[in-house]
Design an enzyme around this catalytic site. Structure first.
Site, PDB file in Angstrom:
ATOM      1  N   LYS A 141      -9.483 -29.137  70.619  1.00  0.00           N
ATOM      2  CA  LYS A 141     -10.212 -27.875  70.497  1.00  0.00           C
ATOM      3  C   LYS A 141      -9.832 -27.209  69.173  1.00  0.00           C
ATOM      4  O   LYS A 141      -8.653 -27.193  68.787  1.00  0.00           O
ATOM      5  CB  LYS A 141      -9.858 -26.960  71.669  1.00  0.00           C
ATOM      6  CG  LYS A 141     -10.545 -25.609  71.677  1.00  0.00           C
ATOM      7  CD  LYS A 141     -10.090 -24.798  72.884  1.00  0.00           C
ATOM      8  CE  LYS A 141     -10.691 -23.410  72.894  1.00  0.00           C
ATOM      9  NZ  LYS A 141     -10.223 -22.602  74.048  1.00  0.00           N
ATOM     10  N   SER A 164     -13.817 -20.566  76.313  1.00  0.00           N
ATOM     11  CA  SER A 164     -14.027 -20.947  74.930  1.00  0.00           C
ATOM     12  C   SER A 164     -13.819 -22.439  74.657  1.00  0.00           C
ATOM     13  O   SER A 164     -14.002 -22.896  73.525  1.00  0.00           O
ATOM     14  CB  SER A 164     -13.079 -20.140  74.026  1.00  0.00           C
ATOM     15  OG  SER A 164     -11.726 -20.400  74.353  1.00  0.00           O
ATOM     16  N   SER A 173     -10.728 -19.833  79.824  1.00  0.00           N
ATOM     17  CA  SER A 173     -11.378 -20.687  78.825  1.00  0.00           C
ATOM     18  C   SER A 173     -11.299 -22.177  79.094  1.00  0.00           C
ATOM     19  O   SER A 173     -11.969 -22.960  78.425  1.00  0.00           O
ATOM     20  CB  SER A 173     -10.795 -20.397  77.438  1.00  0.00           C
ATOM     21  OG  SER A 173     -11.182 -19.120  77.007  1.00  0.00           O
TER      22      SER A 173
END
Length: 486
Positions: free
Chosen positions: A72, A148, A172
């Site tokens: 990520k 996210s 997230s």
């Protein structure tokens, strides 16, 4: 191995095939690239597939034995690799620090081959930004993949890699897991070190881990990434045995707290509530004791505490952005920050200076109230999200120029009503894809364990996976399959 075979296996299965010599790590990386080239132009989950992916380092062995992995684009870092945090402010940045998480990944045989999308600074639960565009949900391209860690979730759901790095500061990992039909664990505070330079990030609210498709991959990842390092502020209780060994242990009889009432301002959709009730009934059939519980905080008190927490964190974040901007020689303005993040920055910069003691007191108060409310239970069962996946944009995107910072904050707080509280308390919380809507969208349910007790979550998740297997449910938009958009 063909692409259609590659996408069928989880990470544990691929690792076993490498160990037996049926496939090589190089072949797996080439299959991941093939999957990426086929599907990523449609879903926009991976922003960089490393040009040198076929030569990335990784142990020959370990639990994951050469399995491809994705990072990520915020949080844990790989030294020398781009990390832009979904933001034009950080475009072109290359950290010089190797996070412990990626050191452990390499030692376990994971080969990190690229990086996935994230909303700017990880602020939003919808993965879309001016820098990288919109990440689309493989189950329905018109809907959000969540955030996210939405890029990681979309990539795993679509078959690019079977496992990917994520992080969770308010839902997230769990939110995109719920909307993309994956297993998403936010571990206990302190279970995964943020070292060497980001231990206990955001006062312990943010933790790194992975998104994957199976419980055995989650257990293996816990064994790979768990453990303390020098500089960690405290050492959490360590497991009695490897987490993969817990897969063979009985769950016992558990006291289950069932959250049927809403914990925020958005009502739980009927299909989500039906899935929750059905899972509660299944747990009772397994012999567990299920008791309905009320919200652990009164709505007005919860909102007040969350405001105090977010106020303090926003002001700390504004100072951090200013420092980063000075280092980069860049200005903070509409050319470098998206509308909502710029409004948060300006509001925090112009607000009365907060008290660190007030932030600490608000965190302590929420930890106590929630912890006391759920203490009688071994696990708590809640919806992960009150709705199935929602359309892109609207009030949940930091790119929306019409919203005020307060409107964005209130909308997000309502949508992630079951998630952020456990970032504050530090309890391990796990989203499992236990149901589907009538339209075929995944429905995730959250199981919260006692602090430090990921072992119980592994055992009960295994039982639920065996009782209601989900691995054969796949999105229409996936590598190696005819492409359909529901």
């Amino acid at each position: 191995m063909k692409l259609t075979e590659y996408v069928h296996h989880d990470a544990t299965g691929l690792a076993r095939l490498v160990k037996t010599g049926d496939v090589t790590p190089l072949e797996l990386i080439r299959l991941a690239r093939e999957a990426h080239d086929e599907i990523n132009p449609r879903i926009n989950a991976v922003i960089e597939f490393y040009e040198d992916a076929e030569t990335v380092s990784g142990a020959d062995g370990g639990l994951f034995h050469g399995v491809p992995f994705l990072r990520k684009d915020i949080g844990a870092t790989e030294a020398g690799r781009l990390q832009e945090k979904g933001s034009r402010l950080f475009k072109g940045c290359r950290p010089n620090t190797d996070s412990y998480l990626f050191r452990r990944a390499r030692e376990a045989g994971l080969r990190t081959i690229g990086r996935t999308t994230t909303p700017e600074l990880g602020t939003s639960g919808f993965t879309e930004s001016f820098l990288t565009g919109i990440t689309r949900n493989p189950w329905n391209m018109e809907l959000s993949a969540g955030g996210s860690s939405g890029g990681a979730a979309a990539a795993v759901a679509a078959g690019i890699t079977p496992i990917a790095h994520g992080s969770d500061g308010g839902g997230s990992i769990r939110s995109p897991a719920a909307w993309c039909g994956l297993v998403g664990l936010n571990p206990s505070r302190g279970r995964i070190s943020g070292g060497p330079n980001n231990q206990d990030a955001s006062f312990g609210l943010s933790r790194a881990f992975v998104l994957c498709r199976t419980v055995r991959d989650m257990a293996a990842a816990l064994d790979v990434f768990s453990g303390p390092y020098p500089g960690d502020p405290f050492v959490i209780v360590q497991p009695n045995c490897p987490y993969v060994a817990e897969l063979a242990q009985p769950a016992g009889i558990l006291r289950v707290g069932l959250a049927r009432t809403k914990w925020g301002e958005i009502d739980v959709e009927p299909e989500v509530l039906s899935a929750l009730d059905s899972t509660a009934a299944l747990l009772e059939e397994m012999g567990h004791i299920v008791t309905e519980i009320e919200p652990p905080c009164e709505p007005a008190e919860r909102k007040k505490l969350r405001f105090r927490i977010l106020n303090g964190l926003s002001q700390l974040g504004a100072a951090s952005l200013e420092s980063a901007a000075r280092t980069l020689g860049r200005a903070i303005n509409a050319d470098t920050l998206e509308p909502i993040n710029l409004k948060f920055y300006e509001w925090s910069r112009d607000s009365q200076v907060f008290s660190l003691g007030d932030l600490d007191d608000a965190l302590r108060s929420m930890r106590f109230q929630v912890g006391e409310a759920i203490y009688p239970f071994d696990i708590v069962l809640t919806p992960t999200m009150p709705t199935v996946a929602l359309p892109h944009g609207d009030v949940y995107s930091t790119t929306n120029p019409t919203l005020t910072a307060e409107e964005f904050r209130d909308a997000s707080e309502a949508l992630y009503q079951y998630l952020g509280v456990f970032n504050v308390t530090g309890h391990p919380s796990l989203s499992l894809p236990l149901a589907q809507s009538h339209s075929g969208l995944p429905i995730g349910l959250q199981i919260v364990g006692r602090f430090g007790d990921e072992a119980t979550l592994v055992r009960i998740a295994r039982d639920l996976e065996e009782a209601r297997p989900w691995d054969q449910r796949r999105p229409g938009m996936r590598a190696g399959a005819p492409q359909v958009n529901r």
